[in-house]
Write an enzyme that holds these catalytic residues in place. Sequence first.
Site, PDB file in Angstrom:
ATOM      1  N   GLY A 182       0.074  -5.458   0.486  1.00 21.95           N
ATOM      2  CA  GLY A 182      -1.066  -5.481  -0.414  1.00 21.95           C
ATOM      3  C   GLY A 182      -0.755  -6.108  -1.755  1.00 21.95           C
ATOM      4  CD  GLU A 207      -3.158  -8.014   2.356  1.00 20.55           C
ATOM      5  OE1 GLU A 207      -3.914  -8.318   3.287  1.00 20.55           O
ATOM      6  OE2 GLU A 207      -2.769  -6.847   2.147  1.00 20.55           O
ATOM      7  CB  ALA A 251      -0.906  -0.003   1.228  1.00 19.02           C
ATOM      8  CD  GLU A 270       0.732  -5.978   5.297  1.00 16.27           C
ATOM      9  OE1 GLU A 270       0.144  -5.983   4.206  1.00 16.27           O
ATOM     10  OE2 GLU A 270       1.365  -6.969   5.734  1.00 16.27           O
TER      11      GLU A 270
END
Length: 723
Positions: A121, A124, A75, A146
């Site tokens: 992300g 993911e 992210a 994270e």
Amino acid sequence: MSTNSVNIINALNNFSAEADNGIITVTIDQSDRKMNVIGDGFNEAFATLTDAFINDTDAKGLILTSGKSTFVVGADIDQLAKIENAEQAFELVEELKTSLRKLETAGKPVVAAITGTALGGGLELALACHYRIAIDSPKNKLGLPEVKLGLLPGGGGTQRLPRLVGIQKALELMTQGKELRPQQAVELGVIHDTAKDNEALISKAKAWINSNPKACQPWDERGFKIPGGDSKHPKVVQVFSIAPAMANQKSHGNYPAITHILSSVFEGCLTDIDNGLKIESRYFVACALSDVSKNMINTLWTQLNSIKKGQSRPAGFERSKVRKVGILGAGMMGAGIAYVSAKAGINVVLLDTSIEAAEKGKDYSSKLLDKAIARGRSTEQKKQALLDKINTTTAYDDLEDCDLIIEAVFEDIDIKAACTRNTEAVIAETAIYASNTSTLPITELAKASKRPNQFIGLHFFSPVDKMPLVEIIVGEETDDATLAKGFDYVGQIAKTPIVVNDSRGFYTSRVFGTYVSEGIAMLSEGVHPRSIEVAGMKSGMPMPPLALQDEVSLSLSLHVMQQTKRALQAEGKPFNAHPAMPVVEKMVKELGREGKKVGKGFYDYPKDGEKRLWPELTKLYPTQDKQPSQQDLVDRLLYIQANESAKCFEENVVRTVADANVGSIFGWGFAPNQGGTLQFINSVGVKNFVERSRTLDAAYGERFEPANILVQMAERGQEFSDE
């Protein structure tokens, strides 16, 4: 009515698409960034891409890949830093997860063709694809890190990963933020296959789509069971019964994201994937709004990036590269500096008083490379190439064509002065001379130099190959051109530079010393040594103060204290002995307990077992009946460091808030959850910090009296900021 997904996707910024017999290959390539991230506009574009692909009846499969050497690295942290409320945080992660869920349940095969590193992300995104292939390179990393910024994976990671690899292994990967090489990821079941290059990557992706026209995720199949069992399975119940205790043993409750990851996995794996994803979003919100996350993002992302972009580098000077570096002293520090320099492609001359000592320093690199080869991270050819860059010598004449000299000899001003004179007799007029001193003032050392404007401090931390920081010290006569060159060299060897002005102990050694000294002062007061060490860990520091002092060596600390005393007296300044000094003197002079290097200090170091606190400590310093609260002990250890940092900022020893915060975490391990020493003050609130400091001052001594700058800032309602 069918849509033409290729045209729709090609109209999106940073996405391109092409079709091959019904297989749509989408390439993510953000033109304004070196690496792709999930940031502004990404979620909306991905939603459009998803709907276009699903509604295109001619599209039979989708490949998601990257136009860069990395895939998607996570992210956009700058976007996360702007989150102000729960609604924002919840919507941010739910938006992308909605698209990913649509994509994986559309009945068409989707493949992630992972060109390189995929983190957070980015991984993911790949986990929501039916099949995952990555280019097999030791440089490529896959993981969900994270937690290192006080967050949890909010793009489905806490739900999809345990459903792929099992709950226990997923927890280990997420709570520790582990990063995997592609082959490791295959072995664990995180990805399915690897490819040697981009061409093979896309070829394999297309072949899989053609062989699997009706793909479905495992968790969407009837009768699916989580590998190893769900949260109710007896073996998994056992994992969850001990996991919180194990996590707390390591984190001491300082990182709520770890608990939130455990909770998200536990609760989410009791239900179906859709409810699990909602549960994850709620825990993501809790993390995103926490002080810990805000502290860590502020320092370890925003401020760290400011430093890397050259916030502290003087403007107006072209970027430079060191071609050849001469290192004086092949001990632990010199050997480490030689290794990181050679690793960066710089030719090295490693000088010591004997060729045996110099060769021993070179052998340090050889041993590090042997370990890397054993782990599959290097080769014999690469090892030899690096070693060929390190030339050992005892002759100063061999330094003649070096453009940078780094002195790393014993902390003695006369020895260092002799090195300076011998070196300057042979090096070029344009060469920079740097000292790796950790405590001696650079301005004082530069008096031995014929060109003090080209004399600078480059303070490395041990072990050099692992510690990310270099403290650059500017003497009174150091010019900006020299600072710029020093800054560029630190970047060249892939370290993080902070810039400080000259003073005794500089910034890092000066503030670090307050931590261990406070622990020793507690011992002299009759605080039980075990309570001191527990408080050190509870405070968020990487090691407790007495153990850390043993590592540093009591004899070295005593030497620095005595040297400081002599220097201040010579300058006609008062020397106020710290309560720790008599303890250190007794341990070294009377008891010969100099620390770990001699096998005895505050701890005993038996050859056949683990270290343990020396039992005689409580006889030397009898434990008082009335013990201070643990909160008092924790506060003393944190406040003494933060207050000293504020004094350094006030005295312009440390030039920026970013340098102070990043330097405190990377330099001596100040509690990362607090975001650094000055961010700790901001987080507590300057006014509250001043009030608590005065309470500690009244109870434990005037060293806790708040710095003048803090009193003034409290009155004005200010906080520390570089803006």
